[in-house]
Design an enzyme around this catalytic site. Sequence first.
Site, short mmCIF file in Angstrom:
data_model
loop_
_atom_site.label_atom_id
_atom_site.label_comp_id
_atom_site.label_asym_id
_atom_site.label_seq_id
_atom_site.Cartn_x
_atom_site.Cartn_y
_atom_site.Cartn_z
N ASP A 61 -6.12 -1.75 -5.44
CA ASP A 61 -5.86 -1.79 -6.66
C ASP A 61 -4.49 -2.57 -6.91
OD1 ASP A 61 -5.89 -2.16 -9.54
OD2 ASP A 61 -5.35 -0.11 -9.72
N HIS A 104 -1.58 8.78 -10.88
CA HIS A 104 -2.59 8.97 -9.79
C HIS A 104 -1.89 8.70 -8.43
CE1 HIS A 104 -3.18 4.99 -11.63
NE2 HIS A 104 -2.97 4.61 -10.31
N GLN A 169 -8.53 6.66 -6.97
CA GLN A 169 -7.28 7.10 -7.47
C GLN A 169 -7.17 8.33 -8.18
OE1 GLN A 169 -6.98 3.30 -9.60
NE2 GLN A 169 -5.43 2.43 -8.59
N ASP A 171 -6.02 11.75 -10.00
CA ASP A 171 -4.93 11.76 -10.96
C ASP A 171 -4.30 13.06 -10.45
OD1 ASP A 171 -5.90 9.82 -12.79
OD2 ASP A 171 -5.56 11.21 -14.57
N ARG A 199 9.65 1.25 -14.51
CA ARG A 199 8.56 0.78 -15.50
C ARG A 199 7.37 2.00 -15.38
NH1 ARG A 199 3.05 -0.52 -14.80
NH2 ARG A 199 2.04 -1.27 -16.60
N ASP A 201 4.07 3.60 -15.51
CA ASP A 201 2.57 3.22 -15.60
C ASP A 201 1.69 4.43 -16.31
OD1 ASP A 201 0.42 1.15 -14.81
OD2 ASP A 201 -0.25 2.94 -13.78
N GLU A 208 -0.81 14.08 -20.52
CA GLU A 208 -2.10 14.78 -21.15
C GLU A 208 -2.62 15.78 -20.04
OE1 GLU A 208 -5.46 12.24 -21.89
OE2 GLU A 208 -5.81 11.88 -19.69
N GLU A 243 4.63 2.07 -20.41
CA GLU A 243 3.50 1.32 -20.97
C GLU A 243 2.58 2.28 -21.71
OE1 GLU A 243 -0.27 -0.68 -18.67
OE2 GLU A 243 0.36 1.08 -17.97
#
Length: 550
Positions: A61, A104, A169, A171, A199, A201, A208, A243
Amino acid sequence: MIPDLWYKNTVVYSLDVETFLDSDGDGIGDFEGLMRRLDYLESLGIGAVWLAPFYPSPDADDGYDVTDYYGVDPRFGSGGAFVEFMHQAEGRGIRVIVDLVVNHTSSQHRWFQAARRNPDSLYRDWYIWSEKRPKDWNSGMVFPGVQRSTWSKDEVAGLWYYHRFYDFQPDLNFDNPAVREEVRRIVGYWIQQGVAGFRVDAVPFFIESTIPGAGQGELHYEYLYELQRFMRWRRGDAILLGEANVTPKETLPYFGPSADGLQLMFNFWVNQHLFYALASADVAPLAGALKATRRIPPMAQWAHFLRNHDELDLGRLTEEQRAQVYARFGPDPEMQLYDRGIRRRLAPMLGNRRQLELAYNVLFSLPGTPVLRYGDEIGMGDDLSLPERAAVRTPMQWTDEPNGGFSAAERTVYPVIAEGVYGAWRVNVEAQRRDPTSLLNWMTRLIRVRKECPEIGWGDWTLLATGCPQVLAIRYDYRGNSLIVLHNFDEHAHEVRIQPRIANDGRLVDVFEMEESIADAKGRHRIALDAYASRWYRVGGGNYAFQRAT
């Protein structure tokens, strides 16, 4: 002690090391290549570079599947090459922001491998597991249509694990204090290497609490606050750029009461309404978006952008607005992605130089910090034959040589755009540096002027009435100086009347041209704007203005 708020009046340049410049001929960009182009970035006027992930990764990715947060992927060079790059950037006054991808890890990370193999491993609770398949196993996908679920069965562990993104990926479990401690250790390590910030991501996802079968749980903004406290302790002027594609009413907790969390956050709300204005010439929704995102802590700042490494997300627009943007900028299905966005670069989307200049004029005059994507300064195109978001991740075009001067290899990490009007034979840095009318030279001038206008980064702002639904006007005030910017989003010319309603507003001095506007007896200025035109004025000349010789 108030830290240095350097991010208030800088220009950030977003790049991926692997697609910037290949120095060793293996077809992949590297830190040695990036070092060779620091002089270019300095001449462009860039104040900070944001690097996409460069950590060791299977690269399933584009590096966002990390296997080691403390290393440099051998494809890009060594840790020593990174340190030398940092030294060279510092010598040119360029700060470095790196991607912090901690929602992740890669499924190949040693943490996950230990967690899946041993139920007694200390890493088992570093991830999110369920003994049974949760009811919401196939909901909440970030990449709908490509991603099949958010819960997958791991046959080794005999458990289901959670992944907001792809199944490779998993978490991390941020409710585990040990995970948060490790992330602070990662941040501390890279700060010690000299980076000026991160930064962050996918911010809403890693804060959460995920409960199997119950969907999203409570958002823990305090995870951001404790991370920033640690970061500021290590380096007082370091920043977190987040982000978080959320609605205006959800933004304040991310910043915190006094920018205790993120200092900078990408303004997706304004970005999407800006593209609606570019498609429709109706500036009212954009003005509304600016007002809706106005109230943020004084030490915080919005990061504004036009395009980035992902699709142009239109998910916050109404169906009617989104349809209008699609019709103008992404009418073909191959141009669209995930039923919510457009996978194109800015230049081919807009299709003409005048509207392209308008878009950049707006970007650099919005209240916040502008973020520029590599290659956009020369108007690079996209390659829609590549899958998904790879269409906008092609290598930088430096010359008209094979592979655009990016690499001497026969095969590159992504194909360089070679054919058509956006091919490297026609669109490249070398040619534009020699052309005084080029987009690159125009952008260099725009960046210089933006950095000479601290009112935008630091000042208060007010929307001015123009009497024209196609024209946006903003006044900035800072330390006794005022700046007014006007933008005509229409393909037709308009004349507007504005009243700055501030001291010394009888005379407006154009920032770019040797022109002035003098108010009439009622204090009104009549401003003529050509199609897609912008004007920048200093009120009364201002202390920052260069005065004409008499």
